[in-house]
Write an enzyme that holds these catalytic residues in place. Sequence first.
Site, PDB file in Angstrom:
ATOM      1  N   HIS A  58       0.815  -1.215   0.000  1.00 23.82           N
ATOM      2  CA  HIS A  58       0.000   0.000   0.000  1.00 23.82           C
ATOM      3  C   HIS A  58       0.851   1.269   0.000  1.00 23.82           C
ATOM      4  O   HIS A  58       0.524   2.245  -0.691  1.00 23.82           O
ATOM      5  CB  HIS A  58      -0.961  -0.017   1.189  1.00 23.82           C
ATOM      6  CG  HIS A  58      -2.031  -1.049   1.061  1.00 23.82           C
ATOM      7  ND1 HIS A  58      -2.328  -1.951   2.061  1.00 23.82           N
ATOM      8  CD2 HIS A  58      -2.882  -1.345   0.036  1.00 23.82           C
ATOM      9  CE1 HIS A  58      -3.309  -2.743   1.662  1.00 23.82           C
ATOM     10  NE2 HIS A  58      -3.656  -2.400   0.440  1.00 23.82           N
ATOM     11  N   GLU A  90     -15.074  -0.115  -6.138  1.00 20.48           N
ATOM     12  CA  GLU A  90     -14.936  -1.527  -5.773  1.00 20.48           C
ATOM     13  C   GLU A  90     -16.143  -2.284  -6.307  1.00 20.48           C
ATOM     14  O   GLU A  90     -17.283  -1.852  -6.108  1.00 20.48           O
ATOM     15  CB  GLU A  90     -14.837  -1.669  -4.248  1.00 20.48           C
ATOM     16  CG  GLU A  90     -15.002  -3.071  -3.704  1.00 20.48           C
ATOM     17  CD  GLU A  90     -13.975  -4.051  -4.236  1.00 20.48           C
ATOM     18  OE1 GLU A  90     -14.387  -5.142  -4.686  1.00 20.48           O
ATOM     19  OE2 GLU A  90     -12.766  -3.733  -4.202  1.00 20.48           O
ATOM     20  N   ASP A  96      -5.648  -1.049  -7.972  1.00 16.48           N
ATOM     21  CA  ASP A  96      -5.359  -2.033  -6.920  1.00 16.48           C
ATOM     22  C   ASP A  96      -6.214  -3.265  -7.179  1.00 16.48           C
ATOM     23  O   ASP A  96      -7.180  -3.539  -6.478  1.00 16.48           O
ATOM     24  CB  ASP A  96      -5.671  -1.407  -5.549  1.00 16.48           C
ATOM     25  CG  ASP A  96      -5.387  -2.345  -4.392  1.00 16.48           C
ATOM     26  OD1 ASP A  96      -4.782  -3.408  -4.623  1.00 16.48           O
ATOM     27  OD2 ASP A  96      -5.775  -2.027  -3.253  1.00 16.48           O
ATOM     28  N   PRO A 106     -13.177 -11.583 -12.170  1.00 17.18           N
ATOM     29  CA  PRO A 106     -13.633 -10.198 -12.301  1.00 17.18           C
ATOM     30  C   PRO A 106     -12.508  -9.207 -12.572  1.00 17.18           C
ATOM     31  O   PRO A 106     -12.736  -8.146 -13.148  1.00 17.18           O
ATOM     32  CB  PRO A 106     -14.289  -9.922 -10.940  1.00 17.18           C
ATOM     33  CG  PRO A 106     -14.645 -11.257 -10.397  1.00 17.18           C
ATOM     34  CD  PRO A 106     -13.594 -12.190 -10.894  1.00 17.18           C
TER      35      PRO A 106
END
Length: 281
Positions: free
Chosen positions: A62, A106, A156, A163
């Site tokens: 991160h 997301e 990310d 997917p």
Amino acid sequence: MTDWSTETLHADYAQSLKVGTLIYDSETEHQRLRVFENGTFGRVLTLDGVVQVTEGDNFIYHEMMAHVPIIAHGAARRVLIIGGGDGGMAREVLKHRDVTHVTMVEIDAGVVEFSKEYLPGISAGAFDDPRLELVIADGADFIRQTAGGYDVIIVDSTDPIGPGEVLFSDTFYGHAKRALTDDGILVTQNGVPFMQGEELTNTMRAFRALFTDATCYLATIPTYAGGPMAFGWGTDGPARSTPPEVLRGRFEATGITTAYYTPEVHAAAFALPGYVSKLIP
């Protein structure tokens, strides 16, 4: 018998983590979520058996995906995160006080809610920051429709299966470039080059067609096994040539405390081993 979680992402290589306590095991519409305790890495999240994040070493991934482009840019105000449902990327991006807006897209709301409950230390309150706009949508659809204007875009993503596969396409990268400001920076997760060389080559081929400056940089993350991980880098701006002393000044001005990222590591991360350089067309 001791329970082990074995990841079989690669055809000829596997890694296993000891499962101390199984905390969660369930399937959503999109993928299977599992969380367990490990003596070295703390809580571990796997999606379809593949390690996504751990409490122990997530800071490396991160910090390097967030701070490298933001500090190199020097004036990032609007940041887009594609993926990142655990909240760790938002956590690091939002440490930059000058960042005024973060859009996080997301695909699976279940990952977000799950992470809030079972991995709260990963996001560390990021979901409560008023600068964060959480959008539950397919990242490829969002990037195609957004008006753009982002200084930094961070992809990310999971690996290019299921997917996440669409997030590695030339079309997706083209839409991402359109969503950037003139000197904006796109960074992507591109796997472990020693094990996933074709993934990096394909991304770099697309980046070279789109950006004036296209390369990758590296960081070593223990649970992403098989060698250092590559992060794709694409921009039409001068950010990668920012002098080390300027990087140091910008970093110190943020007041951010990091456990892996330093301006020196930032600069060195772009020095690629020969086998990685050969993967870049």
